[in-house]
Design an enzyme around this catalytic site. Structure first.
Site, PDB file in Angstrom:
ATOM      1  N   HIS A  49      40.435  71.245  83.763  1.00 48.46           N
ATOM      2  CA  HIS A  49      40.194  71.457  85.198  1.00 48.46           C
ATOM      3  C   HIS A  49      41.385  72.083  85.917  1.00 48.46           C
ATOM      4  O   HIS A  49      41.483  72.011  87.138  1.00 48.46           O
ATOM      5  CB  HIS A  49      39.801  70.124  85.860  1.00 48.46           C
ATOM      6  CG  HIS A  49      38.500  69.576  85.336  1.00 48.46           C
ATOM      7  ND1 HIS A  49      38.105  68.268  85.493  1.00 48.46           N
ATOM      8  CD2 HIS A  49      37.496  70.192  84.654  1.00 48.46           C
ATOM      9  CE1 HIS A  49      36.916  68.101  84.925  1.00 48.46           C
ATOM     10  NE2 HIS A  49      36.540  69.241  84.407  1.00 48.46           N
ATOM     11  N   ILE A  54      44.951  51.524  79.458  1.00 44.72           N
ATOM     12  CA  ILE A  54      45.264  52.438  78.352  1.00 44.72           C
ATOM     13  C   ILE A  54      46.767  52.509  78.039  1.00 44.72           C
ATOM     14  O   ILE A  54      47.161  52.631  76.877  1.00 44.72           O
ATOM     15  CB  ILE A  54      44.669  53.843  78.631  1.00 44.72           C
ATOM     16  CG1 ILE A  54      44.801  54.729  77.396  1.00 44.72           C
ATOM     17  CG2 ILE A  54      45.271  54.512  79.864  1.00 44.72           C
ATOM     18  CD1 ILE A  54      43.928  55.951  77.413  1.00 44.72           C
ATOM     19  N   SER A  90      35.398  58.313  82.858  1.00 45.07           N
ATOM     20  CA  SER A  90      34.059  57.723  82.994  1.00 45.07           C
ATOM     21  C   SER A  90      33.036  58.475  82.144  1.00 45.07           C
ATOM     22  O   SER A  90      31.932  58.016  81.944  1.00 45.07           O
ATOM     23  CB  SER A  90      33.634  57.759  84.463  1.00 45.07           C
ATOM     24  OG  SER A  90      33.582  59.104  84.913  1.00 45.07           O
TER      25      SER A  90
HETATM   26  P1  CNA Z   1      36.770  59.177  86.771  1.00 45.52           P
HETATM   27  O1  CNA Z   1      35.344  59.549  86.819  1.00 45.52           O
HETATM   28  O2  CNA Z   1      37.440  58.736  88.026  1.00 45.52           O
HETATM   29  O3  CNA Z   1      36.911  58.016  85.682  1.00 45.52           O
HETATM   30  C1  CNA Z   1      38.119  57.358  85.416  1.00 45.52           C
HETATM   31  C2  CNA Z   1      37.815  56.215  84.464  1.00 45.52           C
HETATM   32  O4  CNA Z   1      39.048  55.656  84.047  1.00 45.52           O
HETATM   33  C3  CNA Z   1      36.999  55.084  85.103  1.00 45.52           C
HETATM   34  O5  CNA Z   1      35.833  54.859  84.325  1.00 45.52           O
HETATM   35  C4  CNA Z   1      37.939  53.870  85.064  1.00 45.52           C
HETATM   36  O6  CNA Z   1      37.272  52.676  84.755  1.00 45.52           O
HETATM   37  C5  CNA Z   1      38.916  54.238  83.988  1.00 45.52           C
HETATM   38  N1  CNA Z   1      40.272  53.717  84.171  1.00 45.52           N
HETATM   39  C6  CNA Z   1      40.996  53.666  85.314  1.00 45.52           C
HETATM   40  N2  CNA Z   1      42.245  53.206  85.077  1.00 45.52           N
HETATM   41  C7  CNA Z   1      42.287  52.934  83.727  1.00 45.52           C
HETATM   42  C8  CNA Z   1      43.302  52.441  82.872  1.00 45.52           C
HETATM   43  N3  CNA Z   1      44.530  52.111  83.316  1.00 45.52           N
HETATM   44  N4  CNA Z   1      43.006  52.285  81.552  1.00 45.52           N
HETATM   45  C9  CNA Z   1      41.761  52.591  81.082  1.00 45.52           C
HETATM   46  N5  CNA Z   1      40.776  53.065  81.855  1.00 45.52           N
HETATM   47  C10 CNA Z   1      41.036  53.254  83.166  1.00 45.52           C
HETATM   48  O7  CNA Z   1      37.663  60.362  86.176  1.00 45.52           O
HETATM   49  P2  CNA Z   1      37.287  61.428  85.084  1.00 45.52           P
HETATM   50  O8  CNA Z   1      38.571  61.999  84.642  1.00 45.52           O
HETATM   51  O9  CNA Z   1      36.336  60.918  84.094  1.00 45.52           O
HETATM   52  O10 CNA Z   1      36.505  62.509  85.987  1.00 45.52           O
HETATM   53  C11 CNA Z   1      36.890  63.782  86.004  1.00 45.52           C
HETATM   54  C12 CNA Z   1      37.439  64.270  87.356  1.00 45.52           C
HETATM   55  C13 CNA Z   1      38.447  63.373  88.009  1.00 45.52           C
HETATM   56  C14 CNA Z   1      38.192  65.514  87.063  1.00 45.52           C
HETATM   57  O11 CNA Z   1      37.625  66.554  87.786  1.00 45.52           O
HETATM   58  C15 CNA Z   1      39.640  65.299  87.516  1.00 45.52           C
HETATM   59  O12 CNA Z   1      40.245  66.484  87.951  1.00 45.52           O
HETATM   60  C16 CNA Z   1      39.515  64.289  88.582  1.00 45.52           C
HETATM   61  N6  CNA Z   1      40.733  63.528  88.950  1.00 45.52           N
HETATM   62  C17 CNA Z   1      41.937  63.782  88.367  1.00 45.52           C
HETATM   63  C18 CNA Z   1      43.048  63.036  88.732  1.00 45.52           C
HETATM   64  C19 CNA Z   1      44.379  63.346  88.077  1.00 45.52           C
HETATM   65  O13 CNA Z   1      44.660  64.504  87.754  1.00 45.52           O
HETATM   66  N7  CNA Z   1      45.224  62.332  87.859  1.00 45.52           N
HETATM   67  C20 CNA Z   1      42.931  62.019  89.679  1.00 45.52           C
HETATM   68  C21 CNA Z   1      41.670  61.786  90.268  1.00 45.52           C
HETATM   69  C22 CNA Z   1      40.584  62.551  89.874  1.00 45.52           C
END
Ligand code: CNA
Length: 241
Positions: free
Chosen positions: A124, A233, A193
């Site tokens: 992304h 994680i 997710s």
């Molecule tokens: P999501 O849909 O927000 O899922 C995140 C998942 O991680 C959830 O199911 C949580 O239960 C799980 N989770 C949270 N913390 C932990 C942990 N410490 N250990 C284990 N599991 C955990 O995010 P996805 O990445 O699946 O969705 C994709 C989107 C989110 C993309 O377009 C990204 O660009 C976007 N995003 C990115 C960031 C970043 O760059 N840090 C932040 C927020 C969103």
């Protein structure tokens, strides 16, 4: 879920025996660095009243409401003080040991590279790269806080090289990701997710020995995993790598 010490030992054994590990991750990898995810327990989808992040982070909204887009982007997606956590560091260590072939990430925060990882495929894009929509000039780093909507000297609007909703993923990044998934013997999927496509659909290219999912909440792919862990994680990977 398989959070028992027996499952952890099995996972450890698979890491030790693996020759080509691939990690596919998402926003949950960076929550332990203080960056909120979208769909986790304290994610932005849960806590953001009003417009959904999917609407604000869409190509149409960027074009029609650049000021509001940039306000949300700065408040929610730029985290200049975030540092790599144990998960990023453990994965970087696995790459240095020539065990991990590639990290495929949905994250845009650059923390894998900050931890020292070299082969990072950013599905992304990245908040550290931008370009002018008129002349195409590239700009490295986060956008300046001086302008509400950053503009190039040619007058064109600057867009982050982040894949917005309604936009296609980079073909070359996708092709490389598929190659690494097809040649991996252990796939670790973590902090995602697995609800965002096409990223989640990449799992079908993996035909190696073991699939391990580390996610605090259940995913639609858990039924196909050899092991599923729900502990944070960073904690788990620190123990295993
Ligand atoms: P999501 O849909 O927000 O899922 C995140 C998942 O991680 C959830 O199911 C949580 O239960 C799980 N989770 C949270 N913390 C932990 C942990 N410490 N250990 C284990 N599991 C955990 O995010 P996805 O990445 O699946 O969705 C994709 C989107 C989110 C993309 O377009 C990204 O660009 C976007 N995003 C990115 C960031 C970043 O760059 N840090 C932040 C927020 C969103």
């Amino acid at each position: 879920m398989n959070d028992s010490s027996q499952s952890v030992s099995e996972f450890l054994q698979w890491i030790q025996n693996a020759k080509s590990i691939v990690f596919l991750g998402g926003a949950g990898v960076s929550t332990e660095s203080g960056i909120p995810d979208f769909r986790g327990e304290s994610g932005q989808f849960v806590h953001n009243g009003g417009r959904s992040p999917e609407e604000i982070l869409s190509h149409t909204y960027f074009q029609t409401h650049p000021k509001q887009f940039y306000q949300y982007y700065r408040e929610h997606l730029l985290h200049p003080d975030a540092k790599p956590n144990s998960a990023h560091l453990a994965l970087s260590k696995l790459e240095q040991q020539s065990k991990l072939a590639a990290i495929i990430t949905q994250n845009i925060d650059g923390l894998h590279q900050a931890a020292g990882s070299k082969n990072v495929l950013e599905l992304h894009g990245s908040v550290f790269k931008n370009h002018c929509m008129r002349c195409g000039k590239s700009f490295d780093g986060m956008p300046s806080l001086r302008q509400e909507v950053p503009h190039c000297s040619c007058g064109g609007m600057i867009k982050p090289n982040v894949v917005l909703y309604e936009e296609a993923l980079d073909e070359q990044v996708l092709r490389k990701s598929i190659h690494f998934l097809q040649t991996a013997d252990l796939l670790i999927v973590g902090g995602t997710s697995l609800k965002v496509y096409p990223a989640a659909g990449l799992l079908r290219y993996f035909c190696g020995e073991h699939l391990v999912i580390i996610n605090q909440t259940p995913t639609p792919f858990d039924q196909w995993a050899d092991l599923c862990f729900s502990q944070p994680i960073g904690e788990l990977l620190k123990e295993c790598c």
